[in-house]
Design a protein around this motif. Structure first.
Motif, PDB file in Angstrom:
ATOM      1  N   THR A   6      20.294   8.185  31.791  1.00 35.99           N
ATOM      2  CA  THR A   6      21.329   8.997  32.426  1.00 35.99           C
ATOM      3  C   THR A   6      21.589  10.266  31.624  1.00 35.99           C
ATOM      4  O   THR A   6      21.656  10.226  30.406  1.00 35.99           O
ATOM      5  CB  THR A   6      22.640   8.191  32.540  1.00 35.99           C
ATOM      6  OG1 THR A   6      22.402   7.027  33.323  1.00 35.99           O
ATOM      7  CG2 THR A   6      23.728   9.023  33.189  1.00 35.99           C
ATOM      8  N   ARG A 231      24.906  11.211  37.397  1.00 36.52           N
ATOM      9  CA  ARG A 231      24.274   9.976  37.850  1.00 36.52           C
ATOM     10  C   ARG A 231      23.248  10.205  38.946  1.00 36.52           C
ATOM     11  O   ARG A 231      22.254   9.485  39.027  1.00 36.52           O
ATOM     12  CB  ARG A 231      25.351   9.021  38.371  1.00 36.52           C
ATOM     13  CG  ARG A 231      26.401   8.642  37.353  1.00 36.52           C
ATOM     14  CD  ARG A 231      25.856   7.671  36.344  1.00 36.52           C
ATOM     15  NE  ARG A 231      26.905   7.141  35.486  1.00 36.52           N
ATOM     16  CZ  ARG A 231      26.780   6.066  34.712  1.00 36.52           C
ATOM     17  NH1 ARG A 231      25.634   5.430  34.683  1.00 36.52           N
ATOM     18  NH2 ARG A 231      27.778   5.671  33.955  1.00 36.52           N
ATOM     19  N   SER A 261      23.379   9.856  46.393  1.00 33.76           N
ATOM     20  CA  SER A 261      23.951   8.513  46.332  1.00 33.76           C
ATOM     21  C   SER A 261      22.879   7.472  46.022  1.00 33.76           C
ATOM     22  O   SER A 261      23.075   6.568  45.205  1.00 33.76           O
ATOM     23  CB  SER A 261      24.644   8.196  47.661  1.00 33.76           C
ATOM     24  OG  SER A 261      25.203   6.905  47.652  1.00 33.76           O
ATOM     25  N   ALA A 264      21.734   7.887  42.420  1.00 34.99           N
ATOM     26  CA  ALA A 264      22.723   7.357  41.474  1.00 34.99           C
ATOM     27  C   ALA A 264      22.903   5.853  41.581  1.00 34.99           C
ATOM     28  O   ALA A 264      23.473   5.231  40.686  1.00 34.99           O
ATOM     29  CB  ALA A 264      24.064   8.044  41.710  1.00 34.99           C
ATOM     30  N   ASP A 265      22.429   5.275  42.698  1.00 33.74           N
ATOM     31  CA  ASP A 265      22.693   3.868  43.018  1.00 33.74           C
ATOM     32  C   ASP A 265      24.199   3.617  43.058  1.00 33.74           C
ATOM     33  O   ASP A 265      24.705   2.609  42.573  1.00 33.74           O
ATOM     34  CB  ASP A 265      22.016   2.938  42.012  1.00 33.74           C
ATOM     35  CG  ASP A 265      21.970   1.485  42.499  1.00 33.74           C
ATOM     36  OD1 ASP A 265      22.041   1.272  43.728  1.00 33.74           O
ATOM     37  OD2 ASP A 265      21.877   0.566  41.661  1.00 33.74           O
ATOM     38  N   ILE A 266      24.904   4.585  43.636  1.00 30.10           N
ATOM     39  CA  ILE A 266      26.352   4.499  43.818  1.00 30.10           C
ATOM     40  C   ILE A 266      26.649   4.736  45.292  1.00 30.10           C
ATOM     41  O   ILE A 266      26.325   5.792  45.824  1.00 30.10           O
ATOM     42  CB  ILE A 266      27.088   5.553  42.962  1.00 30.10           C
ATOM     43  CG1 ILE A 266      26.908   5.251  41.470  1.00 30.10           C
ATOM     44  CG2 ILE A 266      28.567   5.609  43.312  1.00 30.10           C
ATOM     45  CD1 ILE A 266      27.489   6.316  40.559  1.00 30.10           C
ATOM     46  N   GLU A 268      28.451   5.678  48.798  1.00 27.84           N
ATOM     47  CA  GLU A 268      29.409   6.735  49.164  1.00 27.84           C
ATOM     48  C   GLU A 268      30.854   6.251  49.096  1.00 27.84           C
ATOM     49  O   GLU A 268      31.768   7.015  48.784  1.00 27.84           O
ATOM     50  CB  GLU A 268      29.056   7.237  50.569  1.00 27.84           C
ATOM     51  CG  GLU A 268      30.124   8.001  51.299  1.00 27.84           C
ATOM     52  CD  GLU A 268      31.000   7.092  52.147  1.00 27.84           C
ATOM     53  OE1 GLU A 268      32.229   7.301  52.133  1.00 27.84           O
ATOM     54  OE2 GLU A 268      30.454   6.189  52.803  1.00 27.84           O
ATOM     55  N   GLU A 270      32.313   4.641  46.880  1.00 25.40           N
ATOM     56  CA  GLU A 270      32.888   4.691  45.535  1.00 25.40           C
ATOM     57  C   GLU A 270      33.239   6.103  45.081  1.00 25.40           C
ATOM     58  O   GLU A 270      33.793   6.289  43.995  1.00 25.40           O
ATOM     59  CB  GLU A 270      31.914   4.045  44.531  1.00 25.40           C
ATOM     60  CG  GLU A 270      31.736   2.549  44.754  1.00 25.40           C
ATOM     61  CD  GLU A 270      30.893   1.895  43.681  1.00 25.40           C
ATOM     62  OE1 GLU A 270      30.749   2.478  42.592  1.00 25.40           O
ATOM     63  OE2 GLU A 270      30.364   0.793  43.937  1.00 25.40           O
ATOM     64  N   ILE A 271      32.925   7.100  45.886  1.00 27.24           N
ATOM     65  CA  ILE A 271      33.278   8.478  45.524  1.00 27.24           C
ATOM     66  C   ILE A 271      34.783   8.670  45.713  1.00 27.24           C
ATOM     67  O   ILE A 271      35.316   8.488  46.805  1.00 27.24           O
ATOM     68  CB  ILE A 271      32.479   9.482  46.377  1.00 27.24           C
ATOM     69  CG1 ILE A 271      30.982   9.360  46.036  1.00 27.24           C
ATOM     70  CG2 ILE A 271      32.967  10.912  46.148  1.00 27.24           C
ATOM     71  CD1 ILE A 271      30.077  10.165  46.945  1.00 27.24           C
ATOM     72  N   THR A 340      34.674   8.735  39.793  1.00 30.62           N
ATOM     73  CA  THR A 340      33.409   9.142  40.403  1.00 30.62           C
ATOM     74  C   THR A 340      33.653  10.319  41.339  1.00 30.62           C
ATOM     75  O   THR A 340      34.544  10.266  42.190  1.00 30.62           O
ATOM     76  CB  THR A 340      32.775   7.992  41.199  1.00 30.62           C
ATOM     77  OG1 THR A 340      32.627   6.851  40.339  1.00 30.62           O
ATOM     78  CG2 THR A 340      31.414   8.381  41.745  1.00 30.62           C
ATOM     79  N   ILE A 356      26.382  13.679  41.775  1.00 30.93           N
ATOM     80  CA  ILE A 356      27.361  12.602  41.597  1.00 30.93           C
ATOM     81  C   ILE A 356      27.565  12.406  40.099  1.00 30.93           C
ATOM     82  O   ILE A 356      26.608  12.193  39.353  1.00 30.93           O
ATOM     83  CB  ILE A 356      26.907  11.304  42.270  1.00 30.93           C
ATOM     84  CG1 ILE A 356      26.879  11.513  43.794  1.00 30.93           C
ATOM     85  CG2 ILE A 356      27.840  10.148  41.909  1.00 30.93           C
ATOM     86  CD1 ILE A 356      26.474  10.298  44.584  1.00 30.93           C
ATOM     87  N   ARG A 358      30.025  10.506  37.020  1.00 28.92           N
ATOM     88  CA  ARG A 358      30.939   9.356  36.767  1.00 28.92           C
ATOM     89  C   ARG A 358      31.131   9.257  35.279  1.00 28.92           C
ATOM     90  O   ARG A 358      30.201   9.454  34.510  1.00 28.92           O
ATOM     91  CB  ARG A 358      30.325   8.071  37.325  1.00 28.92           C
ATOM     92  CG  ARG A 358      31.068   6.821  36.930  1.00 28.92           C
ATOM     93  CD  ARG A 358      30.502   5.566  37.571  1.00 28.92           C
ATOM     94  NE  ARG A 358      30.924   5.431  38.968  1.00 28.92           N
ATOM     95  CZ  ARG A 358      30.616   4.376  39.728  1.00 28.92           C
ATOM     96  NH1 ARG A 358      29.867   3.418  39.242  1.00 28.92           N
ATOM     97  NH2 ARG A 358      31.037   4.327  40.976  1.00 28.92           N
TER      98      ARG A 358
END
Length: 358
Positions: A6, A231, A261, A264-266, A268, A270-271, A340, A356, A358
């Motif tokens: 990262t 991320r 997304s 980042a493997d995050i 949407e 969680e934003i 995030t 993104i 975090r």
């Protein structure tokens, strides 16, 4: 040692109409302070003076617009990265005004000469892989992708990192005339226009390098990176730009958000908030609204938006980096709406980008 995959934000710097450093600028934006005033010289032939956001400085320093931007960039760059240790040469990914604007700083000047001038000004030597980007404000997202590649291939050491940023001013007569012809300036005849400004912003990214503290093999040792990190990165290309006759319906931003997304493997959902170079003009509001409807499908009570140009005006190629700085500072300072953020940046041309953090 373990090299984290990262990119961490190691530092940042900024010079704007509301602050001569990044902390000053971020504090003013958080407080809702703005510094909009009539431009002292009658640049446009209108009945009323154009409102703008100028950096506080002796007018004599503006005599040469190219030198003015170079000095703004140098000040923000030194705040961002300081004086590197001997032998440490960070890569510089420098955003300069787009070619069609024919800015004296960069028009007809080679990339190597531009880099040499900035090196001479700040007394910092940059790595040979440094580059100049001319793709507008969203070029900062493009630059983050380049930085990640340089770090992954170890062309740049993780602790040395890459510095990304630029300086710009939309207060030159030629830029104001072009904006006026496109009916893009806020004024008596246009309530949905932008306020031209000027400023510089830089961000320094690198990798976390750690020595394992356990008896596990290095490749099995996992440690979460500290601080605010980049991320995910996503790019998109918009067919209906502000220079055309049609309005965007947010397709490029939606595509960029999906890519970022996934990268980042995050999800949407969680934003927690959005930051960007939104400038208040009709086209921008239209595109942003459609991007919200298309991209953020999870039910929310609210999705806060951080809007730096409401304080500093439209600062061109530096605006995307400033949005990233403001988002990172808010998360780091624990006053953001969450941990995030999606930083959405658009150029006047086709390029769109989402980062993104975090």
């Amino acid at each position: 040692m373990v090299i984290d995959s990262t990119m961490q934000i190691l530092g940042y710097g900024a010079v704007t109409a509301v602050g001569l450093t990044a902390p000053q600028t971020c504090a003013a934006i958080r407080a809702g302070i703005k510094r909009f005033a009539p431009i002292e010289a009658p640049i446009l032939d209108d009945e009323e003076a154009q409102i703008g956001a100028r950096v506080s400085a002796d007018p004599r320093l503006r005599a040469d617009p190219g030198e003015w931007l170079l000095n703004l960039a140098g000040r923000a760059l030194l705040e961002c990265v300081g004086k590197p240790a001997a032998g440490a040469e960070p890569a510089l990914l420098w955003l300069v005004p787009e070619p069609e604007r024919a800015h004296p700083l960069s028009a007809g000047v080679s990339d190597s000469e531009l880099l040499r001038r900035l090196e001479a000004l700040v007394g910092v030597r940059f790595a040979p892989c440094s580059r100049v980007l001319r793709s507008g404000a969203a070029g900062c997202v493009e630059a983050l992708g380049i930085a990640r590649e340089l770090l992954e291939t170890q062309a740049i050491a993780g602790e040395v990192g890459c510095v990304i940023g630029g300086a710009d001013s939309l207060l030159r007569k030629v830029d104001l005339q072009a904006l006026a012809q496109g009916d893009r300036l806020l004024g008596p005849k246009q309530s949905q226009g932008l306020v031209p400004g000027e400023g510089a912003a830089f961000v320094w990214v690198g990798r976390a390098v750690r020595t394992p503290q356990s008896d596990l093999p290095a490749e099995e040792t996992v440690a979460a990176p500290e601080g605010v990190c980049v991320r995910g990165i996503g790019l998109g290309y918009e067919r209906a730009t502000v220079r055309g006759t049609a309005y965007s319906v947010g397709e490029a931003f939606t595509s960029a958000l999906t890519t970022a997304s996934q990268d980042a493997d995050i999800p949407e959902s969680e934003i927690a908030f959005i930051a960007g170079n939104f400038n208040g003009e009709r086209y921008d509001a239209w595109e942003h609204t459609h991007a919200l409807l298309r991209g953020y499908r999870t039910p929310r009570e609210r999705l806060p938006v951080v809007w730096p140009s409401a304080s500093v005006g439209e600062i061109g190629v530096a605006a995307g980096v400033l949005a990233l700085v403001v988002a990172a500072a808010a998360i780091e300072g624990d006053y953001a709406a969450g941990d995030t953020a999606a930083v959405q940046v658009r150029s006047d041309g086709e390029l769109r980008g989402v980062v993104i953090v975090r």
